[in-house]
Enzyme design. Sequence first.
Site, PDB file in Angstrom:
ATOM      1  N   ALA A  92       1.240  13.522  33.409  1.00  0.00           N
ATOM      2  CA  ALA A  92       0.335  12.891  34.037  1.00  0.00           C
ATOM      3  C   ALA A  92       0.544  11.406  34.357  1.00  0.00           C
ATOM      4  O   ALA A  92       1.047  10.656  33.450  1.00  0.00           O
ATOM      5  CB  ALA A  92      -1.307  13.250  33.439  1.00  0.00           C
ATOM      6  N   LEU A 100       0.500  12.146  29.274  1.00  0.00           N
ATOM      7  CA  LEU A 100       0.904  10.903  30.021  1.00  0.00           C
ATOM      8  C   LEU A 100       2.482  10.739  30.318  1.00  0.00           C
ATOM      9  O   LEU A 100       2.968  10.895  29.075  1.00  0.00           O
ATOM     10  CB  LEU A 100       0.227   9.413  29.564  1.00  0.00           C
ATOM     11  CG  LEU A 100      -1.177   9.362  29.673  1.00  0.00           C
ATOM     12  CD1 LEU A 100      -1.590   8.043  29.146  1.00  0.00           C
ATOM     13  CD2 LEU A 100      -1.664   9.520  31.154  1.00  0.00           C
ATOM     14  N   CYS A 101       3.009  10.771  31.386  1.00  0.00           N
ATOM     15  CA  CYS A 101       4.274  10.643  31.702  1.00  0.00           C
ATOM     16  C   CYS A 101       4.762   9.587  31.046  1.00  0.00           C
ATOM     17  O   CYS A 101       5.960   9.682  30.261  1.00  0.00           O
ATOM     18  CB  CYS A 101       4.629  10.676  33.254  1.00  0.00           C
ATOM     19  SG  CYS A 101       6.300  10.045  33.506  1.00  0.00           S
ATOM     20  N   PHE A 102       4.051   8.473  30.987  1.00  0.00           N
ATOM     21  CA  PHE A 102       4.620   7.331  30.419  1.00  0.00           C
ATOM     22  C   PHE A 102       4.536   7.205  28.596  1.00  0.00           C
ATOM     23  O   PHE A 102       5.051   6.355  28.167  1.00  0.00           O
ATOM     24  CB  PHE A 102       3.825   6.139  30.870  1.00  0.00           C
ATOM     25  CG  PHE A 102       4.526   5.606  32.383  1.00  0.00           C
ATOM     26  CD1 PHE A 102       5.511   4.917  32.494  1.00  0.00           C
ATOM     27  CD2 PHE A 102       4.075   6.084  33.360  1.00  0.00           C
ATOM     28  CE1 PHE A 102       6.134   4.495  33.798  1.00  0.00           C
ATOM     29  CE2 PHE A 102       4.640   5.896  34.764  1.00  0.00           C
ATOM     30  CZ  PHE A 102       5.377   5.136  34.908  1.00  0.00           C
ATOM     31  N   LYS A 104       7.791   2.588  28.135  1.00  0.00           N
ATOM     32  CA  LYS A 104       8.219   2.915  29.352  1.00  0.00           C
ATOM     33  C   LYS A 104       7.660   2.417  30.369  1.00  0.00           C
ATOM     34  O   LYS A 104       6.356   2.167  30.448  1.00  0.00           O
ATOM     35  CB  LYS A 104       8.178   4.366  29.404  1.00  0.00           C
ATOM     36  CG  LYS A 104       8.660   5.160  30.705  1.00  0.00           C
ATOM     37  CD  LYS A 104       8.485   6.688  30.591  1.00  0.00           C
ATOM     38  CE  LYS A 104       8.514   7.349  31.799  1.00  0.00           C
ATOM     39  NZ  LYS A 104       8.406   8.881  31.615  1.00  0.00           N
TER      40      LYS A 104
END
Lengths: 135, 245
Positions: B77, B137-139, B153
Site C-alpha cells: 500500500a 506499506l510499500c515503502f 526508501k
Amino acid sequence: MKPENLLFAETHEWAHIAHEAGGQVATVGISAFAVEQLTDLVYMELPEVGATVAAGEEFGEVESVKAVSPLFSPVAGEVLAVNTELPDHLETLHASPYDKGWIARIRITDESCLTKLLDYAAYQKQCAAAGDDPA
Amino acid sequence: MNTARLITHTPSPGAWNMAVDEALLQSAAVTGTITLRVYGWSEPTLSLGYFQPYRDREYHAPSRPCVVVRRATGGGAIVHDHEVTYSLTAPTDGRLKRRLDDWYRLVHETWIRTLAELGIAAHRCLQTDPQKEQQFLCFHRRSAGDLLLGSAKIGGSAQRRHAQAVLQHGSLILKRSVAAPELAGIAELSGRDLSDRAWLDGWVSSLGQALNVCWQSGELTDEETRRAEELERTKFGHLRWTQRR
C-alpha cells in the site's frame, strides 16, 4: 513431462494434450522461461473450475515482486480442475514447471486452437529471438 | 528516436488517476503510443496493491481517514500525499527496445541522476529483502532497484503487464505525510524541499534520453477520456473493485 512433448503458446503457457473419455484434455502451465523472466513470484490467482475459456483469453494472474502479469489460456474449453496447492507453493513453478507446477486441466471444446500452438523447437526459437535462451 | 507523449496533470482524485493510467495502458496496446504521465493527488489517498486484502488497511491507523483505491499493479500500500507520481505506458512490441525489467532501472537511475544534480545522493537498493515483502506499506518493503536515501526508501515502481502493452507507475516521496508519519521523505532526509517541482523538467528530459524518445506535450484523446470515465465509474471508483479481496 518433458518440454519436447508439450505445445506452447506465444505468451509462454504450455499445454499437454491427452485423450480422455472420447475427448481431449489439456494440462496447462507456464514455461520455465516465463517463470525465470517473472522472478520472485509472490501471488497467483487461478481460474475457476467450471469456467469456460477461449484460447488466448486471460484466465489467471500472477504477481512477481514488481509486476502483475496475466496468464492466458493456451486452449479453448472448460476448466475441469486447478492446482489449488500452487498459490501457496509458488516455488514449485521454479522446481517443477512442467509437472508439479501445472495450473489447470481444461477439456478442449475447439481443437482448431491447437494449430496455433508451437512445438518446443519453435518455442525455443521464439525465446531466443527475444534475446534470451529458453530454459 | 521515437516520439512519445508527455502528459502533465494537476492533482486529481485517486479513482480517476488509476482509471487514466489503465485507459493509457489500453490505448498503448491499440495505438502503440508511448506516454509518460506526471500527476498528483487531490487529497491524501491510500492505494492498495492489487493482491492486498482490503481489511489490512485497518491495521494502519494513520491512513484510516484517507480515501482508498486499489491499484491494478502489485506491491504494498502507498499513502499518496506529498509525492511525485508518474505512469509510463508503452506497447510491448519492442518499440522502446528495452526489456520490461529495465524500465525500473531506467526510471530509478534517472531519478538518482536528477537528485544528484540537486546535491541529494540517492541510490538503488541492491537486494530484495524477502522478510519485508509482506509489510503493509510499500515503502517499508525492500526490493532490488528501489530508490533509497540512506536506508530509507523514497521511491518505488510497479508494473501491470498485458499481452500488447505495459503500465509502470511509481512514486517519489517529497515530504512526510500525516497519514504515514513513519515514512520520511526527501525533505526530512536531506533538508531539501522539492515541492516546487521545478526540477521535474530535468528528470523528464533525462528519462527521455534514457528511453531514446523525444517528448511532445499532449493530452488525453477523447477516446482515452471516455474510457477513463468508464473505468472510474465501473472499476476504480467502485467498491466491488476496491474491496474485491
